[in-house]
Design an enzyme around this catalytic site. Structure first.
Site, PDB file in Angstrom:
ATOM      1  CD  GLU A   1      -4.638  10.610 -10.472  1.00  9.08           C
ATOM      2  OE1 GLU A   1      -4.875   9.735  -9.470  1.00  9.08           O
ATOM      3  OE2 GLU A   1      -5.239  11.692 -10.702  1.00  9.08           O
ATOM      4  CB  CYS A   2      -6.929  11.280 -17.116  1.00 11.75           C
ATOM      5  SG  CYS A   2      -8.138  11.648 -18.345  1.00 11.75           S
ATOM      6  N   GLY A   3      -5.049  12.797 -18.223  1.00 13.72           N
ATOM      7  CA  GLY A   3      -4.293  13.606 -19.186  1.00 13.72           C
ATOM      8  C   GLY A   3      -2.666  13.561 -18.955  1.00 13.72           C
TER       9      GLY A   3
END
Length: 437
Positions: free
Chosen positions: A327-329
């Site tokens: 997720e994201c990072g």
């Protein structure tokens, strides 16, 4: 059924000092031997860790846009056994989105009204005196049914300033619960996503103890506690189900943004969560059925991640037979490369072709609704997920197949669709829940 008396710490806008009040109050109550259950209204994944540090009890998000009644009830049920609930609002009291979500528009006022928690409005009175009361009264009267406990005056310049401001509040019929003198040292360090993470604070416990002492001196803690009330709530709501039985979860300063109710739900359903640290060059547990890389700040640790050969080798070995999701990072770390703000290119895991850059920052913020085009661990194609996106990275290359059709809260298409390749998937939004059919 159980009673959940509480208060909502909110403000007219961001930056008024409500987090300082929240953390100080949590610690002050805990120091009195009171069992306090913290909550965060809205999609924030940094504040709950600070709440835990201040209160000694895990904090959870309550979100009227993303969550249905069953999930809200289940999360509120985490307060069972507590003496008082203290919730921290997001942004301004009435700030939300324009299109209704699962149960509302995502405002702190909605959370307070649903739970029956009176609002404590933290008002920055710098640059005004009696006029602050007119603004506070507007917040009080904007939603007449909203329970309202009173105001805390913040950044008071002098005894005279406090006296004049109190006069205005009294004339408006508003209870003043405290007045905090202006102090520049009572702020938490920040970076581009807001506060630093709790695990990064150089002396967090001492800072929170300082906030608590400040509140005890200038705020009527007993009156705040006496103002707490709430609705009787049903128990037995459903928490999120785990996407696998054994989940290797990255947890360190680079990967820490996971909503607490997800982990709580996974464990409550019997899943085994196996933490590991990519920054410590640890491989995910070989017994895991799934590797989950949360969001965080990989851009601040890109060099260490690029050098973490044991981590990358373990990740690749796992992806040969079992799913990996980021997720994201975490999504960026699964990609081919990450360019930091100085323009240096760092090699990432290479399980996806994604290349991201912080050299030219682009702000991405808002709720997300995602209709899956391919399977994501725990969710089949066609399922609608709700989440939140908050980052500054720019996509330079994304050659893999899109994972989902993604839209914002109003239904407008979002270009960041996530992607998948083989058993590996990633999204820029942080998962909050699945929308029930």
């Amino acid at each position: 059924m159980f009673d959940a008396p509480g208060i909502m710490i909110s403000a007219p806008s961001s930056g008024t000092g409500k987090t300082t009040v929240m953390l100080g109050l949590l610690r002050a109550l805990a120091d009195q031997g009171i069992t306090v259950q913290p909550f965060k209204s809205g999609p924030d994944y940094i504040d709950p860790a600070f709440h835990l540090a201040a209160s000694g009890r895990a904090s959870f998000n309550l979100d009227s846009w993303a969550m249905d009644d069953a999930l809200l009830t289940a999360i509120a049920g985490q307060a069972e056994g507590a003496d008082i609930c203290v919730a921290e609002g997001s942004m301004g009291l009435y700030d939300g989105v324009a299109t209704r979500g699962q149960t509302g528009f995502g405002t702190s006022a909605e959370t307070a009204l649903r739970m029956g928690w009176p609002v404590v409005l933290v008002v920055d009175v710098s640059g005004q005196a009696q006029s602050a009361a007119a603004a506070a009264l507007g917040f009080r009267m904007y939603a007449p049914d909203l329970p309202f406990a009173g105001v805390i005056l913040n950044r008071v310049a002098s005894p005279r300033h406090e006296r004049l401001t109190r006069m205005g509040m009294e004339q408006a019929g508003l209870t003043v619960l405290g007045a905090l003198p202006r102090r520049g040292d009572l702020t938490l360090p920040e970076r581009h996503l807001g506060l630093i993470q709790a695990v990064e604070h150089p002396d967090l416990d001492a800072a929170i103890a300082g906030y608590a002492a400040f509140l005890r001196e200038h705020v009527d803690i007993a009156a705040l506690r006496a103002a707490a009330c709430g609705r009787s709530l049903q128990t037995g709501g459903t928490m999120p189900r785990p996407p696998a039985q054994r989940i290797a979860l990255a947890q360190d300063a680079a990967f820490s943004f996971t909503y607490p109710h997800l982990i709580k739900g996974w464990r409550a359903a019997g899943a085994e969560v196996l933490p590991f640290s990519p920054l410590a060059n640890e491989a995910p547990d070989a017994r895991a059925d799934l590797v989950w890389l949360p969001g965080g700040y990989p851009e601040l640790h890109a060099g260490r991640l690029a050098a973490a050969d044991i981590f990358r080798a373990g990740l690749k070995a796992h992806a040969e037979t079992r799913p990996v999701h980021g997720e994201c990072g975490g999504y960026m770390a699964l990609g081919a490369a990450l360019v930091d703000k100085e323009g240096r290119c760092h090699k990432m895991a290479g399980l996806l072709g994604l290349v991201t850059s912080y050299e030219k920052r682009k702000f991405h913020l808002g709720y997300r609704q995602a209709r899956l085009l391919a399977r994501l661990p725990g969710f089949d194609p066609g399922v609608l997920l709700r989440g939140h996106e908050y980052h500054y990275s720019t996509i330079l290359d994304q050659p893999d197949a899109p994972l989902a059709q993604v839209a914002d809260a109003d239904g407008n298409p979002v270009a960041e669709t996530g992607s998948h390749r083989g058993r590996v998937s990633g999204t820029f939004f942080h998962l909050i829940t699945q929308e029930k059919p």
